[in-house]
Design a protein around this motif. Structure first.
Motif, PDB file in Angstrom:
ATOM      1  N   LEU A   1       0.847  -1.207   0.000  1.00  0.00           N
ATOM      2  CA  LEU A   1       0.000   0.000   0.000  1.00  0.00           C
ATOM      3  C   LEU A   1       0.878   1.251   0.000  1.00  0.00           C
ATOM      4  CD1 LEU A   1      -2.486  -1.245   2.753  1.00  0.00           C
ATOM      5  CD2 LEU A   1      -2.850  -1.306   0.281  1.00  0.00           C
ATOM      6  N   PRO A   2       1.465   1.589  -1.150  1.00  0.00           N
ATOM      7  CA  PRO A   2       2.417   2.700  -1.185  1.00  0.00           C
ATOM      8  C   PRO A   2       1.780   4.082  -1.094  1.00  0.00           C
ATOM      9  CG  PRO A   2       2.120   1.815  -3.377  1.00  0.00           C
ATOM     10  CD  PRO A   2       1.347   0.933  -2.441  1.00  0.00           C
ATOM     11  N   GLY A   3       0.470   4.162  -1.251  1.00  0.00           N
ATOM     12  CA  GLY A   3      -0.178   5.472  -1.215  1.00  0.00           C
ATOM     13  C   GLY A   3       0.278   6.314  -2.387  1.00  0.00           C
ATOM     14  N   THR A   4       0.673   7.546  -2.117  1.00  0.00           N
ATOM     15  CA  THR A   4       1.105   8.452  -3.190  1.00  0.00           C
ATOM     16  C   THR A   4       2.593   8.324  -3.496  1.00  0.00           C
ATOM     17  OG1 THR A   4       1.463  10.226  -1.594  1.00  0.00           O
ATOM     18  CG2 THR A   4      -0.713  10.120  -2.647  1.00  0.00           C
ATOM     19  N   TYR A   5       3.309   7.477  -2.766  1.00  0.00           N
ATOM     20  CA  TYR A   5       4.740   7.275  -2.999  1.00  0.00           C
ATOM     21  C   TYR A   5       4.953   6.152  -4.016  1.00  0.00           C
ATOM     22  CZ  TYR A   5       5.324   9.853   1.383  1.00  0.00           C
ATOM     23  OH  TYR A   5       5.281  10.796   2.369  1.00  0.00           O
ATOM     24  N   SER A   6       6.140   6.150  -4.609  1.00  0.00           N
ATOM     25  CA  SER A   6       6.502   4.988  -5.426  1.00  0.00           C
ATOM     26  C   SER A   6       6.685   3.804  -4.475  1.00  0.00           C
ATOM     27  CB  SER A   6       7.814   5.256  -6.185  1.00  0.00           C
ATOM     28  OG  SER A   6       8.899   5.278  -5.271  1.00  0.00           O
ATOM     29  N   ARG A   7       6.603   2.596  -4.999  1.00  0.00           N
ATOM     30  CA  ARG A   7       6.733   1.413  -4.131  1.00  0.00           C
ATOM     31  C   ARG A   7       8.080   1.402  -3.419  1.00  0.00           C
ATOM     32  NH1 ARG A   7       2.443  -1.631  -4.298  1.00  0.00           N
ATOM     33  NH2 ARG A   7       1.308  -1.840  -6.238  1.00  0.00           N
ATOM     34  N   ILE A   8       9.127   1.752  -4.130  1.00  0.00           N
ATOM     35  CA  ILE A   8      10.458   1.753  -3.512  1.00  0.00           C
ATOM     36  C   ILE A   8      10.529   2.792  -2.402  1.00  0.00           C
ATOM     37  CG2 ILE A   8      12.918   2.197  -3.936  1.00  0.00           C
ATOM     38  CD1 ILE A   8      11.947  -0.481  -5.020  1.00  0.00           C
ATOM     39  N   GLU A   9      10.012   3.985  -2.640  1.00  0.00           N
ATOM     40  CA  GLU A   9      10.026   5.053  -1.631  1.00  0.00           C
ATOM     41  C   GLU A   9       9.168   4.653  -0.423  1.00  0.00           C
ATOM     42  OE1 GLU A   9      11.465   8.364   0.059  1.00  0.00           O
ATOM     43  OE2 GLU A   9      12.065   7.591  -1.888  1.00  0.00           O
ATOM     44  N   ALA A  10       8.001   4.083  -0.697  1.00  0.00           N
ATOM     45  CA  ALA A  10       7.126   3.653   0.392  1.00  0.00           C
ATOM     46  C   ALA A  10       7.776   2.531   1.202  1.00  0.00           C
ATOM     47  CB  ALA A  10       5.783   3.190  -0.168  1.00  0.00           C
ATOM     48  N   LEU A  11       8.473   1.615   0.509  1.00  0.00           N
ATOM     49  CA  LEU A  11       9.163   0.521   1.212  1.00  0.00           C
ATOM     50  C   LEU A  11      10.295   1.072   2.077  1.00  0.00           C
ATOM     51  CD1 LEU A  11       9.354  -2.500   1.728  1.00  0.00           C
ATOM     52  CD2 LEU A  11      10.827  -2.685  -0.271  1.00  0.00           C
ATOM     53  N   LYS A  12      11.017   2.068   1.569  1.00  0.00           N
ATOM     54  CA  LYS A  12      12.079   2.685   2.376  1.00  0.00           C
ATOM     55  C   LYS A  12      11.495   3.311   3.635  1.00  0.00           C
ATOM     56  CE  LYS A  12      15.182   3.947  -1.413  1.00  0.00           C
ATOM     57  NZ  LYS A  12      15.712   5.095  -2.160  1.00  0.00           N
ATOM     58  N   LYS A  13      10.393   4.054   3.470  1.00  0.00           N
ATOM     59  CA  LYS A  13       9.768   4.722   4.618  1.00  0.00           C
ATOM     60  C   LYS A  13       9.236   3.697   5.629  1.00  0.00           C
ATOM     61  CE  LYS A  13       8.318   9.177   2.734  1.00  0.00           C
ATOM     62  NZ  LYS A  13       8.966   9.963   3.777  1.00  0.00           N
ATOM     63  N   SER A  14       8.523   2.695   5.118  1.00  0.00           N
ATOM     64  CA  SER A  14       7.968   1.692   6.033  1.00  0.00           C
ATOM     65  C   SER A  14       9.094   0.861   6.658  1.00  0.00           C
ATOM     66  CB  SER A  14       6.955   0.799   5.330  1.00  0.00           C
ATOM     67  OG  SER A  14       7.575  -0.008   4.350  1.00  0.00           O
ATOM     68  N   GLY A  15      10.165   0.632   5.900  1.00  0.00           N
ATOM     69  CA  GLY A  15      11.308  -0.104   6.433  1.00  0.00           C
ATOM     70  C   GLY A  15      11.947   0.630   7.598  1.00  0.00           C
ATOM     71  N   LEU A  16      12.148   1.939   7.435  1.00  0.00           N
ATOM     72  CA  LEU A  16      12.743   2.735   8.508  1.00  0.00           C
ATOM     73  C   LEU A  16      11.833   2.765   9.733  1.00  0.00           C
ATOM     74  CD1 LEU A  16      15.050   4.547   9.428  1.00  0.00           C
ATOM     75  CD2 LEU A  16      13.853   6.476   8.393  1.00  0.00           C
ATOM     76  N   GLN A  17      10.557   2.977   9.494  1.00  0.00           N
ATOM     77  CA  GLN A  17       9.602   3.011  10.605  1.00  0.00           C
ATOM     78  C   GLN A  17       9.544   1.649  11.307  1.00  0.00           C
ATOM     79  OE1 GLN A  17       5.520   3.600   9.402  1.00  0.00           O
ATOM     80  NE2 GLN A  17       4.960   4.464  11.386  1.00  0.00           N
ATOM     81  N   SER A  18       9.507   0.584  10.511  1.00  0.00           N
ATOM     82  CA  SER A  18       9.373  -0.757  11.101  1.00  0.00           C
ATOM     83  C   SER A  18      10.628  -1.184  11.858  1.00  0.00           C
ATOM     84  CB  SER A  18       9.023  -1.779  10.019  1.00  0.00           C
ATOM     85  OG  SER A  18      10.090  -1.925   9.097  1.00  0.00           O
ATOM     86  N   ILE A  19      11.786  -0.778  11.383  1.00  0.00           N
ATOM     87  CA  ILE A  19      13.027  -1.168  12.079  1.00  0.00           C
ATOM     88  C   ILE A  19      13.109  -0.479  13.448  1.00  0.00           C
ATOM     89  CG2 ILE A  19      14.841   0.472  11.388  1.00  0.00           C
ATOM     90  CD1 ILE A  19      15.238  -3.215  10.996  1.00  0.00           C
ATOM     91  N   LYS A  20      12.579   0.737  13.541  1.00  0.00           N
ATOM     92  CA  LYS A  20      12.529   1.414  14.849  1.00  0.00           C
ATOM     93  C   LYS A  20      11.630   0.636  15.809  1.00  0.00           C
ATOM     94  CE  LYS A  20      13.201   6.071  13.028  1.00  0.00           C
ATOM     95  NZ  LYS A  20      12.541   7.371  12.787  1.00  0.00           N
ATOM     96  N   ILE A  21      10.501   0.150  15.280  1.00  0.00           N
ATOM     97  CA  ILE A  21       9.599  -0.652  16.108  1.00  0.00           C
ATOM     98  C   ILE A  21      10.306  -1.929  16.549  1.00  0.00           C
ATOM     99  CG2 ILE A  21       7.418  -1.939  16.150  1.00  0.00           C
ATOM    100  CD1 ILE A  21       6.366   0.078  14.028  1.00  0.00           C
ATOM    101  N   LEU A  22      10.963  -2.593  15.602  1.00  0.00           N
ATOM    102  CA  LEU A  22      11.658  -3.852  15.906  1.00  0.00           C
ATOM    103  C   LEU A  22      12.743  -3.646  16.964  1.00  0.00           C
ATOM    104  CD1 LEU A  22      12.109  -6.866  15.248  1.00  0.00           C
ATOM    105  CD2 LEU A  22      13.840  -6.103  13.615  1.00  0.00           C
ATOM    106  N   LEU A  23      13.530  -2.594  16.819  1.00  0.00           N
ATOM    107  CA  LEU A  23      14.622  -2.356  17.772  1.00  0.00           C
ATOM    108  C   LEU A  23      14.105  -2.116  19.185  1.00  0.00           C
ATOM    109  CD1 LEU A  23      17.074  -0.230  15.606  1.00  0.00           C
ATOM    110  CD2 LEU A  23      17.298  -2.631  16.297  1.00  0.00           C
TER     111      LEU A  23
END
Length: 193
Positions: A136-158
């Motif tokens: 669900l990239p929304g208005t971002y490209s899939r790669i940009e959305a994956l980068k954003k969700s990746g950064l957010q998710s890694i903070k949650i994981l840590l």
């Protein structure tokens, strides 16, 4: 996760064979032998505290990382692992209730489970967050959305690392003290939750 736990309980009460199929015959036999010997949670006394602590830290972090990384398969990966762990917990806890030592097992298991189980659920949420950016990239490209969700998710994981370390400490050093007063153990569990 809670629904999966309830499914595990239902499966366990339908047939103890379901527990054996899910947890493995060796583990169930060992647990039943411990129950027969009057020490249902003796599995937590098998090793010395220090080596056990490091082994549990490693295992807990491995499980949460796998739960998280599975999120790259959007919603299904982490969801499957959470459901699998939920069923396992439901069946494991039911095994003790089926043999009349449910309360004793809860007073032991939840002394570390109060931190360990929520950390696994948080890792699953992190994995789902990771996959969401991909699907669900929304208005971002899939790669940009994956980068954003990746950064957010890694903070949650840590955020789970200190929680898992505390859980490992309790599992290695505290859970083994079944001789402690039940009220004390229940107070520790409630404070940890």
């Amino acid at each position: 996760f809670l629904v999966a736990c309830l499914i595990g309980v239902i499966l366990a009460f339908q047939s103890e064979e379901n527990i054996v199929n899910f947890l493995g015959k060796g583990y169930v036999d060992m647990t039943l032998e411990n129950i027969k010997n009057g020490r249902p949670t003796d599995v937590y006394n098998q090793e010395a505290c220090n080596p056990m602590f490091w082994q549990i830290v490693y295992n807990n972090i491995k499980v949460t990382f796998i739960t998280y990384a599975s999120g790259i398969i959007p919603f299904l990966g982490s969801g499957y692992i959470l459901a699998n762990n939920g069923v396992m917990l439901g069946e494991f806890q039911s095994l003790f209730f089926l043999h009349g030592v449910g309360l004793e097992s809860m007073l032991s298991i939840w002394m570390h489970g109060a931190f360990e189980i929520p950390a696994i659920i948080i890792a699953g949420a992190a994995g789902i967050t990771l996959g969401k950016g991909w699907v669900l990239p929304g208005t971002y490209s899939r790669i940009e959305a994956l980068k954003k969700s990746g950064l957010q998710s890694i903070k949650i994981l840590l955020s789970t690392t200190p929680i898992l370390t505390i859980a490992a400490f309790f599992e290695s050093y505290i859970t083994r003290h079944t001789e402690w007063n039940d009220l004390l153990r229940l107070t520790i569990i409630l404070l940890l939750f």
